[in-house]
Design a protein around this motif. Structure first.
Motif, PDB file in Angstrom:
ATOM      1  N   ASP A 105      -7.542  52.856  15.039  1.00 20.34           N
ATOM      2  CA  ASP A 105      -6.308  52.953  15.818  1.00 20.34           C
ATOM      3  C   ASP A 105      -6.648  53.362  17.241  1.00 20.34           C
ATOM      4  O   ASP A 105      -6.959  54.526  17.515  1.00 20.34           O
ATOM      5  CB  ASP A 105      -5.359  53.976  15.184  1.00 20.34           C
ATOM      6  CG  ASP A 105      -4.737  53.462  13.902  1.00 20.34           C
ATOM      7  OD1 ASP A 105      -4.631  52.235  13.750  1.00 20.34           O
ATOM      8  OD2 ASP A 105      -4.362  54.294  13.053  1.00 20.34           O
ATOM      9  N   ASP A 106      -6.597  52.405  18.149  1.00 25.64           N
ATOM     10  CA  ASP A 106      -6.856  52.693  19.549  1.00 25.64           C
ATOM     11  C   ASP A 106      -5.564  53.226  20.188  1.00 25.64           C
ATOM     12  O   ASP A 106      -4.503  53.256  19.558  1.00 25.64           O
ATOM     13  CB  ASP A 106      -7.363  51.433  20.258  1.00 25.64           C
ATOM     14  CG  ASP A 106      -6.273  50.392  20.399  1.00 25.64           C
ATOM     15  OD1 ASP A 106      -5.503  50.209  19.440  1.00 25.64           O
ATOM     16  OD2 ASP A 106      -6.175  49.775  21.473  1.00 25.64           O
ATOM     17  N   PRO A 107      -5.621  53.688  21.444  1.00 22.48           N
ATOM     18  CA  PRO A 107      -4.421  54.243  22.078  1.00 22.48           C
ATOM     19  C   PRO A 107      -3.237  53.276  22.119  1.00 22.48           C
ATOM     20  O   PRO A 107      -2.080  53.709  22.044  1.00 22.48           O
ATOM     21  CB  PRO A 107      -4.904  54.593  23.493  1.00 22.48           C
ATOM     22  CG  PRO A 107      -6.348  54.894  23.319  1.00 22.48           C
ATOM     23  CD  PRO A 107      -6.822  53.914  22.279  1.00 22.48           C
ATOM     24  N   TYR A 108      -3.502  51.966  22.224  1.00 25.99           N
ATOM     25  CA  TYR A 108      -2.398  51.013  22.262  1.00 25.99           C
ATOM     26  C   TYR A 108      -1.687  50.945  20.904  1.00 25.99           C
ATOM     27  O   TYR A 108      -0.458  50.894  20.843  1.00 25.99           O
ATOM     28  CB  TYR A 108      -2.891  49.625  22.662  1.00 25.99           C
ATOM     29  CG  TYR A 108      -1.774  48.614  22.786  1.00 25.99           C
ATOM     30  CD1 TYR A 108      -0.849  48.703  23.836  1.00 25.99           C
ATOM     31  CD2 TYR A 108      -1.622  47.588  21.856  1.00 25.99           C
ATOM     32  CE1 TYR A 108       0.199  47.795  23.948  1.00 25.99           C
ATOM     33  CE2 TYR A 108      -0.580  46.681  21.963  1.00 25.99           C
ATOM     34  CZ  TYR A 108       0.320  46.783  23.018  1.00 25.99           C
ATOM     35  OH  TYR A 108       1.360  45.889  23.130  1.00 25.99           O
ATOM     36  N   HIS A 109      -2.463  50.970  19.812  1.00 26.08           N
ATOM     37  CA  HIS A 109      -1.847  51.031  18.483  1.00 26.08           C
ATOM     38  C   HIS A 109      -0.991  52.295  18.353  1.00 26.08           C
ATOM     39  O   HIS A 109       0.119  52.256  17.806  1.00 26.08           O
ATOM     40  CB  HIS A 109      -2.924  51.049  17.387  1.00 26.08           C
ATOM     41  CG  HIS A 109      -3.472  49.703  17.045  1.00 26.08           C
ATOM     42  ND1 HIS A 109      -4.787  49.361  17.255  1.00 26.08           N
ATOM     43  CD2 HIS A 109      -2.877  48.605  16.519  1.00 26.08           C
ATOM     44  CE1 HIS A 109      -4.976  48.114  16.858  1.00 26.08           C
ATOM     45  NE2 HIS A 109      -3.838  47.628  16.408  1.00 26.08           N
TER      46      HIS A 109
END
Length: 232
Positions: free
Chosen positions: A128-132
């Motif tokens: 889970d990256d910051p955009y997710h």
């Protein structure tokens, strides 16, 4: 010299245990070596990562050289127990250096632009990256507040960088990364990756100061990583 510990006597063929975020790159270099992949999201929980890796190591039969496609990973790899095996892993802080091909190249990029958020296909697909996280916040906080929180999370970042390791289709992720770049108002760059360090790992070395080797019966204690940090 601990870096050059010999493999166990009469050992079975080597085995790779890798983070699934490196699936493309490890699969490219592994050849006929057995590979086990572990969940990428374990990086968010270093104690669970350590426990999972120790379980996988302990469950490996025989006496083998186990090649770990991991770095220090927020101390998730500190405390690994070799048991009857020999453990070998790159002497790096995390997989960014692995994908750039060396710790030296990682330090060069860090010194040039320390505020870099790195991507590969594996990081987009398996963690889970910051955009997710931003998308998950919208139903709870509304889009405006979620956007403000998202910008706070990456407030000190200066660029988004896609590492091209030559193992996946860059074009397939162009739209996603441009969306991320625009949301955070950060420039998007493509950096050349390298499989050099992974190839050296699976090809048997030499396991010099670019690697940490843990002898059978030993434990990978945290100070081994301090030695790496002081060596540069």
């Amino acid at each position: 010299e601990r870096m050059n510990e010999l493999p166990p006597k009469n050992e079975l063929p080597p085995k790779i245990i890798a983070c699934e975020t490196l699936r493309d790159e490890v699969s490219r270099v592994a050849g006929d070596i057995e590979v086990e992949f572990c969940e990428g999201k374990l990086h968010d929980h270093p104690e669970r990562l350590r426990a999972t890796l120790n379980e996988r190591i302990a469950a490996t039969p025989g006496a083998r050289t186990i090649l770990l496609a991991y770095g220090r990973c927020s101390n998730g790899c500190a405390g690994l127990e070799a048991g009857p095996h020999r453990l070998v892993l790159p002497a790096v802080d995390d997989c960014i250096a692995i994908l750039l091909g060396s710790r030296d190249e990682y330090l060069r990029q860090f010194n040039g632009c320390p505020g870099t958020y790195y991507y590969t296909r594996g990081w987009i697909e398996y963690i889970d990256d910051p955009y997710h996280e931003y998308l998950e916040m919208i139903p709870r906080y509304g889009e405006e507040k979620a956007r403000k929180i998202a910008h706070l999370i990456l407030a000190h970042y200066r660029r988004v960088a896609l590492v091209d390791t030559g193992t996946y289709d860059l074009a397939a992720y162009d739209t996603y990364l441009r969306t991320v770049s625009e949301l955070y108002d950060l420039p998007l760059e493509v950096l050349p990756g390298s499989l050099r360090l992974l190839e050296k790992l699976v090809d048997g070395g030499p396991y010099d100061d670019e690697f940490i080797t843990v002898a059978p019966g030993d434990v990978l204690d945290e100070p081994r990583f301090w030695e790496v940090s002081r060596s540069k």
